[in-house]
Each structure stands twice: as C-alpha cells, then as structure tokens.
Scaffold this motif. Structure first.
Motif, PDB file in Angstrom:
ATOM      1  N   THR A  29      -3.898  62.987  76.323  1.00 38.36           N
ATOM      2  CA  THR A  29      -3.423  64.204  76.977  1.00 38.36           C
ATOM      3  C   THR A  29      -2.106  64.649  76.337  1.00 38.36           C
ATOM      4  O   THR A  29      -1.408  63.879  75.676  1.00 38.36           O
ATOM      5  CB  THR A  29      -3.179  63.959  78.469  1.00 38.36           C
ATOM      6  N   THR A  30      -1.775  65.905  76.557  1.00 39.62           N
ATOM      7  CA  THR A  30      -0.498  66.412  76.070  1.00 39.62           C
ATOM      8  C   THR A  30       0.656  65.603  76.653  1.00 39.62           C
ATOM      9  O   THR A  30       1.628  65.291  75.959  1.00 39.62           O
ATOM     10  CB  THR A  30      -0.343  67.896  76.433  1.00 39.62           C
ATOM     11  N   ALA A  31       0.549  65.245  77.928  1.00 41.26           N
ATOM     12  CA  ALA A  31       1.619  64.466  78.573  1.00 41.26           C
ATOM     13  C   ALA A  31       1.800  63.114  77.898  1.00 41.26           C
ATOM     14  O   ALA A  31       2.936  62.650  77.699  1.00 41.26           O
ATOM     15  CB  ALA A  31       1.314  64.283  80.057  1.00 41.26           C
ATOM     16  N   GLU A  32       0.716  62.460  77.531  1.00 42.68           N
ATOM     17  CA  GLU A  32       0.805  61.165  76.852  1.00 42.68           C
ATOM     18  C   GLU A  32       1.471  61.315  75.483  1.00 42.68           C
ATOM     19  O   GLU A  32       2.348  60.516  75.106  1.00 42.68           O
ATOM     20  CB  GLU A  32      -0.589  60.553  76.686  1.00 42.68           C
ATOM     21  N   LYS A  33       1.061  62.332  74.751  1.00 43.39           N
ATOM     22  CA  LYS A  33       1.624  62.533  73.415  1.00 43.39           C
ATOM     23  C   LYS A  33       3.107  62.905  73.493  1.00 43.39           C
ATOM     24  O   LYS A  33       3.929  62.406  72.712  1.00 43.39           O
ATOM     25  CB  LYS A  33       0.816  63.591  72.663  1.00 43.39           C
ATOM     26  N   ASP A  34       3.451  63.758  74.459  1.00 39.16           N
ATOM     27  CA  ASP A  34       4.853  64.142  74.605  1.00 39.16           C
ATOM     28  C   ASP A  34       5.705  62.962  75.047  1.00 39.16           C
ATOM     29  O   ASP A  34       6.874  62.843  74.650  1.00 39.16           O
ATOM     30  CB  ASP A  34       4.980  65.288  75.609  1.00 39.16           C
ATOM     31  N   ALA A  35       5.146  62.087  75.865  1.00 39.84           N
ATOM     32  CA  ALA A  35       5.891  60.890  76.284  1.00 39.84           C
ATOM     33  C   ALA A  35       6.200  60.010  75.078  1.00 39.84           C
ATOM     34  O   ALA A  35       7.317  59.495  74.928  1.00 39.84           O
ATOM     35  CB  ALA A  35       5.101  60.116  77.334  1.00 39.84           C
ATOM     36  N   ALA A  36       5.231  59.835  74.207  1.00 39.69           N
ATOM     37  CA  ALA A  36       5.456  59.032  73.001  1.00 39.69           C
ATOM     38  C   ALA A  36       6.529  59.665  72.117  1.00 39.69           C
ATOM     39  O   ALA A  36       7.402  58.966  71.587  1.00 39.69           O
ATOM     40  CB  ALA A  36       4.152  58.871  72.224  1.00 39.69           C
ATOM     41  N   LEU A  37       6.490  60.973  71.973  1.00 45.28           N
ATOM     42  CA  LEU A  37       7.506  61.662  71.186  1.00 45.28           C
ATOM     43  C   LEU A  37       8.892  61.477  71.808  1.00 45.28           C
ATOM     44  O   LEU A  37       9.891  61.286  71.087  1.00 45.28           O
ATOM     45  CB  LEU A  37       7.167  63.148  71.075  1.00 45.28           C
ATOM     46  N   GLY A  38       8.967  61.530  73.119  1.00 39.80           N
ATOM     47  CA  GLY A  38      10.243  61.303  73.787  1.00 39.80           C
ATOM     48  C   GLY A  38      10.787  59.909  73.521  1.00 39.80           C
ATOM     49  O   GLY A  38      11.989  59.728  73.292  1.00 39.80           O
ATOM     50  N   HIS A  39       9.902  58.908  73.555  1.00 39.14           N
ATOM     51  CA  HIS A  39      10.326  57.536  73.258  1.00 39.14           C
ATOM     52  C   HIS A  39      10.805  57.415  71.805  1.00 39.14           C
ATOM     53  O   HIS A  39      11.791  56.718  71.532  1.00 39.14           O
ATOM     54  CB  HIS A  39       9.182  56.559  73.515  1.00 39.14           C
ATOM     55  N   ILE A  40      10.111  58.089  70.885  1.00 41.86           N
ATOM     56  CA  ILE A  40      10.513  58.031  69.476  1.00 41.86           C
ATOM     57  C   ILE A  40      11.906  58.636  69.288  1.00 41.86           C
ATOM     58  O   ILE A  40      12.759  58.064  68.602  1.00 41.86           O
ATOM     59  CB  ILE A  40       9.476  58.744  68.600  1.00 41.86           C
ATOM     60  N   ALA A  41      12.161  59.791  69.899  1.00 38.86           N
ATOM     61  CA  ALA A  41      13.478  60.421  69.797  1.00 38.86           C
ATOM     62  C   ALA A  41      14.559  59.508  70.356  1.00 38.86           C
ATOM     63  O   ALA A  41      15.644  59.352  69.764  1.00 38.86           O
ATOM     64  CB  ALA A  41      13.471  61.766  70.522  1.00 38.86           C
ATOM     65  N   ARG A  42      14.272  58.892  71.506  1.00 41.23           N
ATOM     66  CA  ARG A  42      15.255  57.977  72.121  1.00 41.23           C
ATOM     67  C   ARG A  42      15.530  56.784  71.213  1.00 41.23           C
ATOM     68  O   ARG A  42      16.692  56.403  70.992  1.00 41.23           O
ATOM     69  CB  ARG A  42      14.733  57.516  73.480  1.00 41.23           C
ATOM     70  N   LEU A  43      14.467  56.189  70.676  1.00 40.23           N
ATOM     71  CA  LEU A  43      14.631  55.001  69.838  1.00 40.23           C
ATOM     72  C   LEU A  43      15.354  55.326  68.532  1.00 40.23           C
ATOM     73  O   LEU A  43      16.100  54.495  68.002  1.00 40.23           O
ATOM     74  CB  LEU A  43      13.264  54.380  69.545  1.00 40.23           C
ATOM     75  N   LEU A  44      15.147  56.508  67.999  1.00 39.25           N
ATOM     76  CA  LEU A  44      15.882  56.905  66.796  1.00 39.25           C
ATOM     77  C   LEU A  44      17.384  56.881  67.048  1.00 39.25           C
ATOM     78  O   LEU A  44      18.162  56.391  66.208  1.00 39.25           O
ATOM     79  CB  LEU A  44      15.458  58.303  66.345  1.00 39.25           C
ATOM     80  N   ARG A  45      17.800  57.383  68.187  1.00 41.82           N
ATOM     81  CA  ARG A  45      19.229  57.410  68.504  1.00 41.82           C
ATOM     82  C   ARG A  45      19.743  56.002  68.833  1.00 41.82           C
ATOM     83  O   ARG A  45      20.837  55.621  68.389  1.00 41.82           O
ATOM     84  CB  ARG A  45      19.490  58.361  69.660  1.00 41.82           C
ATOM     85  N   GLU A  46      18.959  55.239  69.586  1.00 48.20           N
ATOM     86  CA  GLU A  46      19.398  53.897  69.967  1.00 48.20           C
ATOM     87  C   GLU A  46      19.488  52.952  68.771  1.00 48.20           C
ATOM     88  O   GLU A  46      20.349  52.067  68.730  1.00 48.20           O
ATOM     89  CB  GLU A  46      18.437  53.307  71.010  1.00 48.20           C
ATOM     90  N   ARG A  47      18.615  53.131  67.797  1.00 45.70           N
ATOM     91  CA  ARG A  47      18.556  52.217  66.659  1.00 45.70           C
ATOM     92  C   ARG A  47      19.067  52.858  65.368  1.00 45.70           C
ATOM     93  O   ARG A  47      18.731  52.432  64.261  1.00 45.70           O
ATOM     94  CB  ARG A  47      17.121  51.712  66.494  1.00 45.70           C
TER      95      ARG A  47
END
Length: 422
Positions: A29-47
């Motif tokens: 679903t769009t919600a699942e894909k957007d959630a993954a993108l949100g996690h990727i953006a967060r992890l880029l900043r954290e790491r």
C-alpha cells in the motif's frame, strides 16, 4: 578494493530474492511504502556520522587513485548533502503513488470494460559511478513505484554505498517490507556488474548513469533491456538579441554553480553580431570564478588569454571549470554545431527574438530544450519529481528526468460478465 571471485549461484540467489521481494512490493500500500521512506530519511540523519566516515575513506582512496576534482565532488557526501538526501526522500513521500493509476479506460461496444493501469517494472538494475547519492535517489523512487532494485555503485563509492545499503534495508524492514527488495552486486566488482547485465531471468530493466563510456559499455554488453541516461555535452547559444545581464547570469549559473554534474554547461556559442557586446562581460564573470575558457580564433581575438579550443573539446563533458566557446555566424550555424556535438541532454538559447526562440525549441533534438533559462534546471527535483533515477536521453519509454511514472509500465485490465467474442 579487491573483490572475491564471482560466484554465479550466490549472485543468482541474491537476484532471485530481489525478484521475490518485487512481488510483495507490487502489492504494498501507499502507506506501507511511505512508512519505509520515512524510516530511511530518519536513519540517514541518525547515521550520518557513519556515512561520512565511510565516505571519507572513499574520498581518500579516490584521491590516491587520481580521480579528478569533478568525480571527487560527485563522490563526496558531507552532513549537509546527507541532510539534503533525507529531505529528498521525504519529498518522495509527498508525491502521488503512480501504481494503480488508470491511464485510459472505456467500455467496448460488446459491453466489456477495459482499463490501462500503471504497474511496477519489477526489478530495476542500476549501474552508476562515484555517485552515492544515486543509491538513495534510485532506491527511494523504486520503492515508491513498487519496484525492487539491484545496485552497482562502482568501486570508488563502495564503502559509502555499503553503509547506505544497510540504511535502506533497515528502513524497509522497519516498515514490514522485505529488505531483500534492495540488493547490491558491488562486492563482486565489475564481474558482478557484467552478471547483472546478463540476468534477464531476474532483472526487468537496467538503467546506467554515468560517463559516456560507462553507458556505451552497458548498452553494448547488456542482455537486459536498457534505458539510457546520457552524458551531458550541454550547449547555450547567445543570439544577436540576447540581453547582456541575462547572458552573464545564465552562462555563469549553468557553468559554475556545480560544474561536475551532467546538466552543467560545456559549450557556449555566441552570434558574431553579439560577440563584441556580450563576450567581454560574460568571460569576465566566468574567469573571476576560476573558469578556463577554451576559445576558437574569433573568441581569442576578443580574449587573447583564452586557451585554443580543440576538436576534442567540442565533444567533451569536462565536468570541471572548463568551458568551450565559439563565435558562430547565424542561428543555423549554432543549430548545426549542436546537432554535431550534442549528447541530446539539455540545450538552451538566450534571446529576445520570439522567432529564434521557437525555431530553437522546434529544431533542437534533446531531452530538454530551454529559452532564457539555465541548463541547471534539467533535474528531477527542480521539475517537481522529488529525486530522479537519471536523465534519459533516449526516445523510447522515457525521456528527460525520470521520476515515478518512468519507473512504471502498464497493463490492461479487462472486466466482463460472461462475454465471448462474436
């Protein structure tokens, strides 16, 4: 970096895992894909610190190996660029999900209903050089468009890409999507890239992004269908009516803002009537920013300090603060020069003549053709696509900056109620 001997079975197992993951992504679903993108953006900043440390090692190795300044600039990821990458991923979240979109549809006289809808390509292979930002850009767009992706990011960025791959896989997993949807062949080096190019059973399309030599090699060797993204021998023509203030600013921005990228200006053409009026101020501004001018005889008559241009210069994507400059007799001569040397990426005219503008727009064969605008605008983010996979210079399937729709195909959905063909 040294690489182990190619293990075809192990690599096929990896590609098969990407293929299986693509089936799950196609129905996400769009919600699942957007959630993954949100996690990727967060992890880029954290790491970010982890990414910068790996990138520093790649930059040091690249400098020792003699990489030019342009390639080193493309290779570099500092905290500011990582933050911009994370922002680009967030921008992809805001884009419309193309999957399931109805392109066209109608009911036939028989009563059967047909609809053409967008579907993912499946598994997208990407081969690119010294551009670790592309790792994130391509993966983010592939995810949003429901595709798995197999990456070959080149030896120069191998340490950086390994960290980014881990971030991508962790982001997928955090959203409940298969981490195997993101794979790499980097650990097998060029042998892995060749295997990827031949893997028709697992890979649906291949997108090379880099130098003309890289793209030509992929097109020549690949058995997987290829979408070509082109090198940028980019031109700007100042016609006899061009405003001086526009000419100075547009040429400077197109060449200097970021000279290592494919939409940077490489050749400036100036109408002979305007040369004495425009070239002194245009070249003054360029040279003040460190640009080396490679000029023909008429340019050097105006600016004797210019380097003599060579035939090779006209066909060269410098990716540096070097610019080839020629004085031409007419718009026709400018068009002929562009036809001869253009890589069909981006071409621009600076003019106050509507007729010349329309001729240029209609007669120049390129993915992007501009009037009174910097060539630096040919970019997925600038066009509103979020990130971009690359800029296609071919004419089939996709042309210009490739965003989400360009990572889809279509299929026909046919609905009947016991209909048979008469």
């Amino acid at each position: 970096m040294s690489h182990p001997e190619l293990d075809p079975e192990a690599l096929d197992s990896r590609l098969a895992a990407a293929k299986r993951a693509s089936y799950r992504l196609a129905t996400a679903t769009t919600a699942e894909k957007d959630a993954a993108l949100g996690h990727i953006a967060r992890l880029l900043r954290e790491r970010a610190g982890e990414v910068v440390a790996a990138n520093r090692a790649d930059l040091e190795a690249g400098a020792e190996a003699g990489l030019g300044e342009g390639l080193l600039d493309r290779l570099k990821l500092d905290e500011r660029r990582i933050d911009a990458l994370a922002d680009a991923v967030v921008d992809v979240v805001a884009l419309d999900d193309p999957i399931g979109e109805t392109v066209s549809g109608r009911s036939l006289p028989s009563g059967v209903r047909i609809d053409q809808v967008r579907v993912p390509l499946g598994v997208v292979g990407a081969i690119y050089e010294a551009r670790p930002n592309v790792t994130i850009d391509i993966a983010a767009l592939a995810l949003k468009s429901g595709n798995a992706v197999v990456l070959r990011g080149g030896t120069a960025a191998e340490r950086t890409n390994a960290v980014l791959l881990g971030i991508l896989r962790d982001g997928f997993a955090a959203a409940g999507l298969p981490a195997d949807a993101v794979q790499t062949v980097d650990d097998y080096g060029r042998a892995g890239a060749r295997h990827l190019m031949q893997a028709r059973e697992y890979v649906d399309v291949l997108i090379p992004r880099g130098s003309a030599g890289l793209i030509r090699a992929v097109v020549d060797e690949a058995k997987v269908p290829v979408i070509e993204t082109g090198a940028g021998v980019v031109h700007m023509f100042l016609d006899e009516s061009a405003r001086e203030d526009w000419a100075v600013e547009l040429v400077h921005n197109a060449k200097v803002q970021r000279p290592s990228v494919c939409n940077a200006l490489e050749t400036l053409l100036v109408h002979r009537v305007a040369a004495e009026r425009l070239l002194p101020s245009v070249l003054d501004r360029l040279e003040a920013s460190g640009v080396t001018v490679h000029g023909d005889e008429r340019v050097r008559a105006i600016r004797p300090t210019a380097v003599a241009v060579t035939e090779e210069d006209w066909a060269t994507e410098h990716m540096s603060l070097d610019l080839s400059v020629a004085v031409v007799d007419s718009l026709d001569d400018a068009l002929e020069h562009i036809r001869r040397y253009s890589t069909r990426h981006t071409e621009s005219i600076v003019t106050n003549d509507l007729g010349n503008a329309e001729r240029f727009l209609n007669e120049v064969d390129a993915a992007a053709v501009m009037v009174n605008a910097s060539t630096r605008f040919t970019d997925g983010a600038e066009f509103g696509f979020g990130a971009e996979v690359g800029i296609s210079t071919q004419k089939l399937h996709a042309r210009g900056p490739m965003g989400l729709p360009e990572l889809t195909s279509t299929k026909w959905i046919v609905r009947g109620a016991g209909h048979v063909r008469a």
